[in-house]
Design an enzyme around this catalytic site. Sequence first.
Site, mmCIF file in Angstrom:
data_model
loop_
_atom_site.group_PDB
_atom_site.id
_atom_site.type_symbol
_atom_site.label_atom_id
_atom_site.label_comp_id
_atom_site.label_asym_id
_atom_site.label_seq_id
_atom_site.Cartn_x
_atom_site.Cartn_y
_atom_site.Cartn_z
ATOM 1 C CG ASP A 27 15.064 -0.862 6.907
ATOM 2 O OD1 ASP A 27 14.028 -1.430 7.283
ATOM 3 O OD2 ASP A 27 15.975 -1.435 6.291
ATOM 4 C CE LYS A 30 8.274 2.228 4.884
ATOM 5 N NZ LYS A 30 9.712 2.050 4.772
ATOM 6 N N GLY A 54 9.095 -4.433 8.173
ATOM 7 C CA GLY A 54 9.103 -4.471 9.632
ATOM 8 C C GLY A 54 8.972 -3.055 10.143
ATOM 9 C CG HIS A 55 6.172 -0.491 9.359
ATOM 10 N ND1 HIS A 55 5.005 -0.105 8.758
ATOM 11 C CD2 HIS A 55 7.121 -0.448 8.415
ATOM 12 C CE1 HIS A 55 5.255 0.148 7.479
ATOM 13 N NE2 HIS A 55 6.529 -0.065 7.255
ATOM 14 C CD GLN A 233 8.831 -3.910 1.273
ATOM 15 O OE1 GLN A 233 7.917 -3.748 0.492
ATOM 16 N NE2 GLN A 233 8.696 -4.636 2.359
HETATM 17 P P1 IMP Z 1 12.519 -9.117 -0.672
HETATM 18 O O1 IMP Z 1 11.545 -7.996 -0.589
HETATM 19 O O2 IMP Z 1 12.554 -9.986 0.548
HETATM 20 O O3 IMP Z 1 12.381 -9.904 -1.936
HETATM 21 O O4 IMP Z 1 13.995 -8.461 -0.740
HETATM 22 C C1 IMP Z 1 14.416 -7.669 -1.849
HETATM 23 C C2 IMP Z 1 15.267 -6.502 -1.379
HETATM 24 O O5 IMP Z 1 14.458 -5.593 -0.655
HETATM 25 C C3 IMP Z 1 16.419 -6.892 -0.436
HETATM 26 O O6 IMP Z 1 17.505 -6.009 -0.653
HETATM 27 C C4 IMP Z 1 15.827 -6.646 0.933
HETATM 28 O O7 IMP Z 1 16.813 -6.411 1.904
HETATM 29 C C5 IMP Z 1 15.009 -5.401 0.639
HETATM 30 N N1 IMP Z 1 13.892 -5.230 1.565
HETATM 31 C C6 IMP Z 1 12.726 -5.917 1.602
HETATM 32 N N2 IMP Z 1 11.937 -5.461 2.581
HETATM 33 C C7 IMP Z 1 12.591 -4.454 3.160
HETATM 34 C C8 IMP Z 1 12.263 -3.545 4.218
HETATM 35 O O8 IMP Z 1 11.169 -3.572 4.812
HETATM 36 N N3 IMP Z 1 13.225 -2.631 4.525
HETATM 37 C C9 IMP Z 1 14.389 -2.546 3.863
HETATM 38 N N4 IMP Z 1 14.732 -3.351 2.866
HETATM 39 C C10 IMP Z 1 13.841 -4.299 2.509
#
Ligand code: IMP
Length: 434
Positions: A27, A30, A54-55, A233
């Site tokens: 977040d 990007k 989510g961009h 991420q």
């Molecule tokens: P997962 O990727 O859904 O398995 O989540 C694992 C961890 O990564 C959690 O803490 C999510 O909140 C975090 N996470 C996954 N995708 C994002 C992102 O695009 N931005 C921020 N945190 C993310």
Amino acid sequence: MSAPAQHGKTEPLKASTTVLIGAQWGDEGKGKWIDSLAADAELVVRYQGGNNAGHTLYVDGKKIVLHQLPSGIFHDGQVSALAAGVVVNPAQLVIEMERAAEFGVTLHPSRLWLSGRAHVITPWHVYLDEQRESRSHGAIGTTKRGIGPTYSDKASRSGLRLGHFVNETSRKRWLQQMRELHPEFNKVLSDRHEAWAAFEAAAARLAPFVTDAETHIRTAVAAGKKVLLEGAQGALLDIDHGTYPFVTSSTTGSAGACQSIGLAPRHIGACIGIAKGYVTRVGAGPFPTELHDEVGKSLATKGQEFGATTGRPRRVGWLDAVALRYVVDVNGLSGVILNKMDILTGLKEVKIAVAYRHPTAGELTSMPWDTEVLEACQPVYETMPGWSEDIPRSGKIADLPAAARHFVAEVERHIGAPVIMVGTGPNRGDALYR
Ligand code: IMP
């Protein structure tokens, strides 16, 4: 649709192959930067993660959130690719493609390469993720998009690859194997029939785009094309080098780009990290500089810190230079973009964590490998005067108010990498350059 001319010069893309990663816990904003820098690229490749990302982009003033399509999709004549290390939710990808079409983006197989090697997120994987997260112990705070279970199946060699998904015979064979392997699978098939129907329907829509993306990408690199490799991420969510187990299930760091594409590291010309002037995190896990006070609340409100994928409020804290220096080292960052600096305007003082204090180990100046140790750490801050003058939306970093310039200089000193650009607002052109 072409990128508006307002966007500034794009120094990082001087290298023909550039990796752009999130340098915190995701977040960092990007989407806007990738979209903006992508104007110079001929090919943009997303290399890991799935629709957990989510961009958020603003195109001609209209907001669009991309979860799987590379953020470069809005540039005419450019190719976008999803490489082998990505996990794809087919039904969601179709929805996103339709949404992009509403924005005037014509997707054609010559412009969108989906790797046949990428693994597929199915309603079964979403179910497993939800089950795991609903347990009272061990919740990670995932996005419940099925990411972890899909990467688990990939590693245990029982996953479904995109190339096989679009082939009806292979897809049916995989479904049959899963029914035999997991007694619960049949129940999930009947309970979630709508999701499975959308899953099936997506196969025909995606089939024309599925290709040997990695070979095409290597060919483009060999031909000297400008290629942007887009991480999702953030580096602190990396499965190996992040705050395990509070991480995502892929290699979010710069090396992940090489592995995902099958591209030798020698081809990478530059690695750029995007960080905010403060830090946010969604989900559980250690966060030494987290703020629980009015300053934290005001940063969250002003910075609109709500997850683009799940809408969850993000945890907010001061910039952590210990963690950022670690990310610079692990990923070989040649420069950092310091985003959302405008959100810090108006604060009486601003802080950077320059070390951690641990109850028994004393002062730590580097990021501990052990997440429990990190959990017990308190930040040691350098406190600086804030600034109340509005910062210019565009121009040069040298145009910042003196206190903001000092903040940027201190960040550079502590992280050991130059701040090459500063983000000053949500639009493509809102940036200061060196
Ligand atoms: P997962 O990727 O859904 O398995 O989540 C694992 C961890 O990564 C959690 O803490 C999510 O909140 C975090 N996470 C996954 N995708 C994002 C992102 O695009 N931005 C921020 N945190 C993310």
